[in-house]
Write an enzyme that holds these catalytic residues in place. Structure first.
Site, short mmCIF file in Angstrom:
data_model
loop_
_atom_site.label_atom_id
_atom_site.label_comp_id
_atom_site.label_asym_id
_atom_site.label_seq_id
_atom_site.Cartn_x
_atom_site.Cartn_y
_atom_site.Cartn_z
N LYS A 33 13.78 3.60 36.30
CA LYS A 33 14.96 4.12 37.65
C LYS A 33 14.47 2.91 38.61
CE LYS A 33 10.83 5.98 40.25
NZ LYS A 33 10.97 7.82 40.29
N ARG A 128 10.42 18.49 47.06
CA ARG A 128 11.14 17.26 48.06
C ARG A 128 12.51 17.57 46.83
NH1 ARG A 128 9.55 11.12 45.35
NH2 ARG A 128 9.70 12.71 43.58
N TYR A 242 7.18 -19.81 63.32
CA TYR A 242 7.69 -19.05 64.54
C TYR A 242 6.73 -18.50 65.32
CZ TYR A 242 12.51 -18.84 63.23
OH TYR A 242 13.38 -19.31 62.26
N MET A 290 11.94 -15.94 56.84
CA MET A 290 13.20 -15.62 56.23
C MET A 290 13.13 -16.45 53.99
SD MET A 290 17.27 -14.80 56.81
CE MET A 290 16.79 -14.11 58.13
C1 LIG Z 1 9.17 7.42 39.43
C2 LIG Z 1 9.13 8.99 38.77
C3 LIG Z 1 8.29 8.70 37.85
C4 LIG Z 1 7.22 7.76 38.03
O1 LIG Z 1 6.82 7.64 38.51
P1 LIG Z 1 4.97 6.85 37.98
O2 LIG Z 1 3.82 6.97 39.67
O3 LIG Z 1 5.78 5.43 38.24
O4 LIG Z 1 4.63 6.44 36.62
C5 LIG Z 1 8.33 10.27 37.35
N1 LIG Z 1 8.55 11.59 37.56
C6 LIG Z 1 9.57 11.74 39.03
C7 LIG Z 1 10.10 12.54 38.70
C8 LIG Z 1 9.37 10.35 39.40
O5 LIG Z 1 10.39 10.21 40.36
#
Ligand SMILES: *Cc1c(COP(=O)(O)O)cnc(C)c1O
Length: 345
Positions: A33, A128, A242, A290
Site C-alpha cells: 500500500k 479500526r 531562520y 523547505m
Molecule cells: C499496513 C498493514 C499491514 C502491514 O503491516 P506492517 O506493520 O507494515 O508489516 C498488514 N495488515 C494491515 C491490515 C495493514 O494495514
C-alpha cells in the site's frame, strides 16, 4: 542538478521477504500500500513477484488497479478498505479481492458483483476496520457458504510483543474463525516475529520488507544522498538559518545541502540529526528549511559534493527516533523531488 539521490535496493527487499517467509509456516504475501511505503510500487512489486510472491495487499481499490497494471494477471490483490461506493467497476475489471468490513459492504458487493471473490476483515479489538463479533455472528453462515477467499484481522500492538493485547486479539481471532475452513491471516511484520501461533495460513508483512522496525535483522533498503550547493566560513558569533538557532562558537564551515522539509526531512529532526560524509557525522546547523539544510562540516576538513542523510550509520529508524516518529512515516514521507535509483531486482 541539485536533487537528492534516493537509492532503493530491490535485492534487499527481496532478501527481507525471503527471511521473513522462512519464519512462518504459512504463505507470505507482501503489503505494498501507499506506493510500497513510498519506495515505488512499480519497481518493488515486480521484484517481489519475480521472487515468488503470489499475494499482495493494498489499502484502496485505486492502488489495486495500478498494481494489476504493473503485475498483469495472476497474483491475488487484496484491498484492506473493502468494497466502497464506486469501487465495483475497479474491483471487477482489475480482479481485486475486497476485504469486506461491514454488512453494508457485504450487501454492496453481492449486489454489484455477484459471485466475485471477496474476503472478510474482522475486528478483534483494534476498532479500526472489520466486522465486530456480533455482526460477524449474524452473517457468518451466509459468508461461509460462499467460501470467502480469506478471513483476516489486524493487531494493534504487534510492535510490542509482550503487550497483553496481542494474546487477547489472538484469542478473539481464534474464536471468531473456529471451524470456518477458510484461509486465515493475522500477521503483519511484528506478529511474524512473535511466534508460530500468529502464523495461520498467510502473513502480510510491509515494513519488514522495507528495512524497518520491528524487523531489526532486516537488510537496509534505502540510502539518501543530498548534493551540497555551497560552502561558507563563519566567524564566531555568526548565525545560520531562520530564527538564528545556530550560532558559531569557533571558526566554522557550513555546507548548504539541497533538501528540506518539503522532501520529508522533518523540521523536528534538526537538533538530533547529522548528515554523513563517509563515516564522519556532520550535525545539522540551524533550522531545516523547505528546500535547504545547513550542515556543520568544520571537523570534516574538506568540502564534500554530497552528504548522506539515510545510510548505514543513520537508517530510517534512527531518523524516525530523531523526529519522534516511526520508520513507516519516514518512508512514506520521502519526497517526490529525489532522483530515484533502483539497484538489483
Ligand atoms: C499496513 C498493514 C499491514 C502491514 O503491516 P506492517 O506493520 O507494515 O508489516 C498488514 N495488515 C494491515 C491490515 C495493514 O494495514
Amino acid at each position: 542538478m541539485s536533487t537528492g539521490f534516493l537509492t532503493i535496493d530491490l535485492d534487499a527487499i527481496v532478501a527481507n521477504w525471503r527471511n521473513l517467509d522462512a519464519k512462518t509456516r504459512g504463505e507470505t504475501a507482501a503489503t505494498v500500500k501507499a506506493d510500497a511505503y513510498g519506495l515505488g510500487v512499480d519497481h518493488v512489486a515486480p521484484a517481489l513477484a519475480r521472487a515468488g510472491v503470489r499475494q499482495f495487499f493494498v489499502a484502496i481499490a485505486e492502488e489495486g488497479v495500478a498494481l494489476r497494471r504493473i503485475l498483469g494477471p495472476g497474483p491475488q490483490i487484496h484491498v484492506f478498505s473493502g468494497h466502497m461506493q464506486g469501487d465495483a467497476e475497479m474491483i471487477g475489471a482489475a480482479d481485486l479481492i475486497p476485504m469486506i468490513n461491514s454488512i453494508d459492504q457485504m450487501i454492496r458487493h453481492a449486489e454489484a458483483l455477484p459471485g466475485h471473490p471477496s474476503g472478510i476483515q474482522l475486528d478483534t479489538g483494534m476498532n479500526r476496520l472489520g466486522m465486530e463479533p456480533a455482526e460477524w455472528q449474524g452473517v457468518r453462515e451466509i459468508v461461509l457458504a460462499q467460501g470467502p477467499a480469506l478471513i483476516m484481522s489486524h493487531l494493534a500492538c504487534a510492535d510490542t510483543p509482550e503487550h497483553p493485547m496481542n494474546a487477547a486479539q489472538l484469542a478473539s481471532f481464534r474464536e471468531m474463525t473456529e471451524d470456518t475452513g477458510a484461509p486465515l491471516s493475522l500477521a503483519n511484520t511484528g506478529a511474524m516475529l512473535m511466534g508460530p501461533e500468529f502464523d495461520f495460513d498467510l502473513a502480510r508483512p510491509g515494513i519488514g520488507l522495507y528495512g524497518g522496525r520491528p524487523f531489526t535483522e532486516a537488510n537496509p533498503v534505502v540510502t539518501l544522498d543530498i548534493p551540497v550547493i555551497q560552502c561558507r566560513d563563519l566567524e564566531p558569533g555568526e548565525t545560520v538559518g531562520y530564527g538564528n538557532t545556530f550560532t558559531a562558537t569557533r571558526p566554522t564551515r557550513i555546507a548548504t545541502v539541497a533538501a528540506g522539509y518539503a522532501d520529508g526531512i522533518f523540521r523536528i529532526m534538526g537538533p538530533h540529526t547529522s548528515l554523513w560524509a563517509g563515516s564522519t557525522a556532520c550535525p545539522v546547523a540551524g533550522r531545516i528549511s523547505m528546500d535547504l539544510i545547513g550542515v556543520n562540516i568544520t571537523d570534516l576538513g574538506q568540502d564534500p559534493d554530497h552528504l548522506q542523510i539515510l545510510g548505514p550509520d543513520q537508517g530510517i529508524d534512527v531518523l524516525a527516533n530523531n523526529a519522534g516518529s516511526i520508520g513507516y512515516e519516514i518512508l512514506t514521507s520521502l519526497g517526490a523531488r529525489y532522483t530515484r535509483r533502483y539497484v538489483g531486482g
